[in-house]
Design an enzyme around this catalytic site. Structure first.
Site, PDB file in Angstrom:
ATOM      1  N   ASP A 144      36.525  42.525  52.388  1.00 13.66           N
ATOM      2  CA  ASP A 144      37.111  43.834  52.218  1.00 13.66           C
ATOM      3  C   ASP A 144      37.606  44.382  53.047  1.00 13.66           C
ATOM      4  O   ASP A 144      37.987  45.866  52.992  1.00 13.66           O
ATOM      5  CB  ASP A 144      35.879  44.581  51.429  1.00 13.66           C
ATOM      6  CG  ASP A 144      35.690  43.542  49.968  1.00 13.66           C
ATOM      7  OD1 ASP A 144      36.626  42.687  49.158  1.00 13.66           O
ATOM      8  OD2 ASP A 144      35.184  43.843  49.051  1.00 13.66           O
ATOM      9  N   ARG A 188      31.659  46.353  41.643  1.00 15.80           N
ATOM     10  CA  ARG A 188      30.486  46.699  42.067  1.00 15.80           C
ATOM     11  C   ARG A 188      31.068  48.124  43.359  1.00 15.80           C
ATOM     12  O   ARG A 188      31.573  47.580  43.707  1.00 15.80           O
ATOM     13  CB  ARG A 188      29.328  45.711  42.482  1.00 15.80           C
ATOM     14  CG  ARG A 188      29.179  44.737  41.439  1.00 15.80           C
ATOM     15  CD  ARG A 188      28.142  43.720  42.065  1.00 15.80           C
ATOM     16  NE  ARG A 188      28.662  42.877  43.221  1.00 15.80           N
ATOM     17  CZ  ARG A 188      28.356  41.270  43.708  1.00 15.80           C
ATOM     18  NH1 ARG A 188      27.285  41.655  44.308  1.00 15.80           N
ATOM     19  NH2 ARG A 188      29.283  40.871  44.431  1.00 15.80           N
ATOM     20  N   LYS A 202      42.971  41.987  54.543  1.00 16.04           N
ATOM     21  CA  LYS A 202      43.205  41.415  54.752  1.00 16.04           C
ATOM     22  C   LYS A 202      44.807  41.234  53.706  1.00 16.04           C
ATOM     23  O   LYS A 202      45.242  40.587  54.001  1.00 16.04           O
ATOM     24  CB  LYS A 202      42.178  40.091  54.406  1.00 16.04           C
ATOM     25  CG  LYS A 202      41.123  39.766  55.294  1.00 16.04           C
ATOM     26  CD  LYS A 202      39.908  38.702  54.873  1.00 16.04           C
ATOM     27  CE  LYS A 202      39.443  38.839  53.879  1.00 16.04           C
ATOM     28  NZ  LYS A 202      38.567  39.859  53.884  1.00 16.04           N
ATOM     29  N   ASN A 248      36.341  34.432  43.948  1.00 17.11           N
ATOM     30  CA  ASN A 248      34.921  35.196  44.787  1.00 17.11           C
ATOM     31  C   ASN A 248      35.960  35.938  45.818  1.00 17.11           C
ATOM     32  O   ASN A 248      35.396  37.812  46.044  1.00 17.11           O
ATOM     33  CB  ASN A 248      34.287  34.237  45.514  1.00 17.11           C
ATOM     34  CG  ASN A 248      34.728  33.561  46.433  1.00 17.11           C
ATOM     35  OD1 ASN A 248      35.728  33.362  47.198  1.00 17.11           O
ATOM     36  ND2 ASN A 248      33.666  33.540  47.772  1.00 17.11           N
ATOM     37  N   GLY A 308      38.913  38.952  46.686  1.00 17.39           N
ATOM     38  CA  GLY A 308      39.873  39.743  45.923  1.00 17.39           C
ATOM     39  C   GLY A 308      40.228  40.488  47.106  1.00 17.39           C
ATOM     40  O   GLY A 308      40.265  41.659  47.551  1.00 17.39           O
ATOM     41  N   HIS A 309      41.982  40.808  46.463  1.00 18.64           N
ATOM     42  CA  HIS A 309      43.082  40.841  47.960  1.00 18.64           C
ATOM     43  C   HIS A 309      43.736  41.589  47.261  1.00 18.64           C
ATOM     44  O   HIS A 309      44.368  41.230  46.343  1.00 18.64           O
ATOM     45  CB  HIS A 309      43.370  39.311  48.419  1.00 18.64           C
ATOM     46  CG  HIS A 309      42.891  38.503  49.707  1.00 18.64           C
ATOM     47  ND1 HIS A 309      43.054  37.659  50.208  1.00 18.64           N
ATOM     48  CD2 HIS A 309      40.875  38.958  49.577  1.00 18.64           C
ATOM     49  CE1 HIS A 309      41.621  37.033  50.676  1.00 18.64           C
ATOM     50  NE2 HIS A 309      40.757  37.814  50.351  1.00 18.64           N
ATOM     51  N   GLN A 351      36.598  35.860  51.821  1.00 16.73           N
ATOM     52  CA  GLN A 351      35.619  37.347  52.591  1.00 16.73           C
ATOM     53  C   GLN A 351      35.820  37.599  54.324  1.00 16.73           C
ATOM     54  O   GLN A 351      36.658  37.788  55.121  1.00 16.73           O
ATOM     55  CB  GLN A 351      34.268  36.505  52.177  1.00 16.73           C
ATOM     56  CG  GLN A 351      33.756  35.401  50.923  1.00 16.73           C
ATOM     57  CD  GLN A 351      35.001  34.771  51.062  1.00 16.73           C
ATOM     58  OE1 GLN A 351      35.254  33.699  51.561  1.00 16.73           O
ATOM     59  NE2 GLN A 351      35.363  34.788  49.116  1.00 16.73           N
TER      60      GLN A 351
HETATM   61  P1  GDP Z   1      40.509  41.948  51.186  1.00 18.25           P
HETATM   62  O1  GDP Z   1      39.697  41.463  50.427  1.00 18.25           O
HETATM   63  O2  GDP Z   1      40.575  42.185  52.830  1.00 18.25           O
HETATM   64  O3  GDP Z   1      42.469  41.772  51.057  1.00 18.25           O
HETATM   65  O4  GDP Z   1      40.435  43.889  51.291  1.00 18.25           O
HETATM   66  P2  GDP Z   1      40.724  44.265  49.503  1.00 18.25           P
HETATM   67  O5  GDP Z   1      41.532  44.443  48.626  1.00 18.25           O
HETATM   68  O6  GDP Z   1      39.278  43.814  49.009  1.00 18.25           O
HETATM   69  O7  GDP Z   1      39.679  45.731  49.846  1.00 18.25           O
HETATM   70  C1  GDP Z   1      40.235  46.703  50.733  1.00 18.25           C
HETATM   71  C2  GDP Z   1      40.769  47.899  50.022  1.00 18.25           C
HETATM   72  O8  GDP Z   1      41.325  48.839  50.512  1.00 18.25           O
HETATM   73  C3  GDP Z   1      42.526  47.846  48.766  1.00 18.25           C
HETATM   74  O9  GDP Z   1      42.200  48.388  47.830  1.00 18.25           O
HETATM   75  C4  GDP Z   1      43.735  48.120  49.277  1.00 18.25           C
HETATM   76  O10 GDP Z   1      44.518  48.565  48.669  1.00 18.25           O
HETATM   77  C5  GDP Z   1      43.463  49.473  50.267  1.00 18.25           C
HETATM   78  N1  GDP Z   1      43.352  49.225  51.550  1.00 18.25           N
HETATM   79  C6  GDP Z   1      44.053  48.683  52.659  1.00 18.25           C
HETATM   80  N2  GDP Z   1      44.879  49.093  53.704  1.00 18.25           N
HETATM   81  C7  GDP Z   1      44.058  50.633  53.430  1.00 18.25           C
HETATM   82  C8  GDP Z   1      44.351  51.572  54.998  1.00 18.25           C
HETATM   83  O11 GDP Z   1      44.354  51.670  55.338  1.00 18.25           O
HETATM   84  N3  GDP Z   1      44.128  52.633  53.940  1.00 18.25           N
HETATM   85  C9  GDP Z   1      43.504  53.081  52.638  1.00 18.25           C
HETATM   86  N4  GDP Z   1      43.061  54.152  52.360  1.00 18.25           N
HETATM   87  N5  GDP Z   1      43.009  51.720  52.167  1.00 18.25           N
HETATM   88  C10 GDP Z   1      43.191  50.785  52.768  1.00 18.25           C
HETATM   89  P1  IMO Z   2      37.174  39.413  49.855  1.00 16.51           P
HETATM   90  O1  IMO Z   2      37.634  38.134  50.619  1.00 16.51           O
HETATM   91  C1  IMO Z   2      33.109  40.718  50.090  1.00 16.51           C
HETATM   92  C2  IMO Z   2      29.666  38.185  49.323  1.00 16.51           C
HETATM   93  C3  IMO Z   2      28.887  38.670  47.998  1.00 16.51           C
HETATM   94  C4  IMO Z   2      27.713  37.719  48.083  1.00 16.51           C
HETATM   95  C5  IMO Z   2      28.128  36.716  48.710  1.00 16.51           C
HETATM   96  C6  IMO Z   2      28.126  35.433  47.984  1.00 16.51           C
HETATM   97  O2  IMO Z   2      37.844  40.041  49.597  1.00 16.51           O
HETATM   98  O3  IMO Z   2      37.055  40.180  50.944  1.00 16.51           O
HETATM   99  P2  IMO Z   2      29.500  34.346  46.688  1.00 16.51           P
HETATM  100  O4  IMO Z   2      29.830  34.428  45.358  1.00 16.51           O
HETATM  101  O5  IMO Z   2      31.215  34.197  47.641  1.00 16.51           O
HETATM  102  O6  IMO Z   2      28.256  33.251  46.514  1.00 16.51           O
HETATM  103  O7  IMO Z   2      29.129  35.870  47.137  1.00 16.51           O
HETATM  104  O8  IMO Z   2      29.120  37.359  49.348  1.00 16.51           O
HETATM  105  N1  IMO Z   2      31.102  38.250  49.057  1.00 16.51           N
HETATM  106  C7  IMO Z   2      32.551  39.172  49.584  1.00 16.51           C
HETATM  107  N2  IMO Z   2      32.195  40.426  49.699  1.00 16.51           N
HETATM  108  N3  IMO Z   2      34.442  40.382  49.794  1.00 16.51           N
HETATM  109  C8  IMO Z   2      34.596  38.870  49.914  1.00 16.51           C
HETATM  110  O9  IMO Z   2      35.407  38.458  49.701  1.00 16.51           O
HETATM  111  C9  IMO Z   2      33.604  38.564  49.445  1.00 16.51           C
HETATM  112  N4  IMO Z   2      32.984  37.185  48.444  1.00 16.51           N
HETATM  113  C10 IMO Z   2      32.190  36.741  48.772  1.00 16.51           C
HETATM  114  O10 IMO Z   2      29.621  39.938  47.008  1.00 16.51           O
HETATM  115  O11 IMO Z   2      26.922  39.109  48.928  1.00 16.51           O
HETATM  116 MG    MG Z   3      38.127  42.136  48.414  1.00 12.77          MG
END
Ligand code: GDP
Ligand code: IMO
Ligand code: MG
Length: 434
Positions: A13, A307, A16, A38, A40-41, A228
């Protein structure tokens, strides 16, 4: 000109999806190489938010080829649902812009169920280890892959061999289920589950290694999208509180069918503070009002499970470790704006373990739980950095923070992100041209 690998340098998270989307303008092909739904981008383009789990983030840009590589575990029902959801947002997905490796492993409903059964049992048993998984069946599917009994994409095209493979798979799973006191699963139920999606999935199947090899030779630019983060890596992460795949950059080669020489620039996506979802050690976690501030300002709720993410100070020791295990060339520092307004900022530079100073997180689960972070303190900044698009727009203290991060982790900042929006991104070095 080179290819670029995007990976998370923390516990996932890091942002990416946003960075892959931004970089994909410069790429021809975007490839996922591990993990599954698993992930979420989130991408935000002119106020519209797209949430991708299995599909590569490049899929929202017209004219780009998205690829799901052999290292990914695919829940075919989740795949179809995601394609349908995106269609509802105006993104058309056909074999012209999506290819799926024929040798990728499938996640079945029995994997999802087993993931949940184990998590529930661990929560209720003394000595059980609850991982806090996403309950998507990721771990059980990878277990079957390594156990050489998995059903793969290509099997959907050959019903005769599929039937024998399902039989073999169920011999294992039904023995396991009997032991756990769960009902057995019938051969017909799994055959029905698989045949019902075959027609939708098969048109996307391709010999991905061959296609990528041809494209590479023809000069295509390839962007690899990790899921991840490095601390969730099955080998290098905080085991057993990890996911079930290698998340480090080296996996981009094995998980797509290319040689390591194809990888090029390794871009580590790095959040300006630290978050983690699920169980496991987190040395710089803040359970006070600053942790709450980061969670609220950063909207730190899981994209997949909803969560609350745990929040804490930036841990330079951990990211320094990720720079080494991934071979990170440069980082994209995200969510700097979330730190706006804090009086002071702490950065963890190493730990104390049983009275001894150490500069990295040890591999032992017990020791990981006992390390005490050592901090340096920096002055914060009052100005807003939200939406900054030029280095010159950043307050002096914010620049100091970024420089300190670079120095401590031993890698330069190539990109800086200042909001969820696609274009609120500062380019320092173009990874494709480096
Ligand atoms: P990923 O799993 O690495 O792709 O990241 P996620 O999308 O799960 O979580 C990143 C969250 O931060 C998302 O809701 C994005 O929209 C947000 N985000 C990404 N870059 C920035 C930033 O520079 N500033 C803020 N405030 N939010 C950001
Ligand atoms: P992105 O790509 C954050 C965490 C789960 C748990 C552990 C194992 O959005 O960054 P799993 O379902 O993979 O067996 O769970 O890994 N986890 C993540 N945490 N970002 C993710 O993906 C994750 N994918 C799995 O919360 O702790
Ligand atoms: Mg994510």
């Amino acid at each position: 000109m080179t290819n670029v690998v995007v990976i998370g340098s923390q516990w996932g998270d890091e942002g990416k999806g946003k960075i892959v989307d931004w970089l994909s303008e410069r790429a021809d092909i975007v490839v996922r190489f591990q993990g599954g739904h698993n992930a979420g981008h989130t991408l935000v383009i002119d106020g519209t938010s797209y949430k991708l789990s299995l599909l590569p983030s490049g899929v929202v840009r017209p004219g780009k080829m998205a690829v799901i590589g052999n290292g990914v575990v695919i829940d075919p029902h989740a795949l179809c649902a995601e394609i349908d959801k995106l269609a509802g947002q105006g993104v058309t997905i056909t074999p012209d812009n999506l290819r799926i490796a024929d040798n990728a492993t499938l996640i079945l409903s029995l994997h999802r169920e087993l993931d949940g059964i184990r998590e529930d049992a661990a929560a209720n048993t003394n000595g059980g280890v609850k991982i806090g998984t996403t309950r998507r069946g990721i771990g059980p599917a990878y277990e079957d892959k390594v156990g050489r009994r998995a059903i793969r994409v290509m099997d959907l095209a050959d019903l005769e061999t599929l039937s024998a493979k399902v039989e073999r798979l169920l011999t294992h799973h039904n023995a396991l289920r009997r032991g756990l006191g769960e009902q057995e699963i019938s051969h017909d139920a799994i055959m029905q589950e698989l045949t019902s999606v075959a027609d939708r999935v098969l048109p996307f199947r391709d010999t991905v290694w061959l296609m990528l090899d041809k494209e590479r030779r023809a000069g295509a630019r390839i962007l690899f999208e990790g899921a991840q983060g490095s601390l969730l890596d099955i080998d290098h992460g905080t085991y057993p509180f990890v996911t079930s795949s290698n998340t480090v950059a080296g996996q981009a080669a094995a998980g797509s069918g290319m040689g390591p020489g194809a990888l090029g620039y390794i871009l580590g996506i790095t959040k300006a503070y630290t978050t983690r979802v699920g169980e496991g050690p987190f040395p710089t976690e803040l359970t006070d009002e600053i942790g709450q501030f980061l969670g609220e300002r950063g909207r730190e709720f899981g994209t997949v499970t909803g969560r609350k993410r745990r929040c804490g100070w930036f841990d330079a020791a951990l990211v320094r470790q990720s720079v080494a295990t991934n071979g990170i060339t440069g980082i994209a520092l995200t969510k700097l704006d979330v730190l706006d307004g804090l009086d002071e900022l702490k950065i963890c530079v190493g730990y104390t373990l049983d009275g001894q100073e150490i500069d990295h997180l040890p591999a032992s689960q017990g020791q990981q739980a006992r390390v005490v972070p050592k901090y340096i303190t920096l002055e914060g900044w009052k100005e807003s950095t939200v939406g900054a698009r030029k280095w010159a727009d950043l307050p002096a203290q914010a620049i100091k923070y970024v420089r300190q991060v670079e120095e401590l982790i031993g890698a330069p900042v190539a990109l800086l992100s200042t909001s969820p929006e696609r274009d609120d991104t500062i380019l320092v070095t173009d990874p494709f041209e480096d």
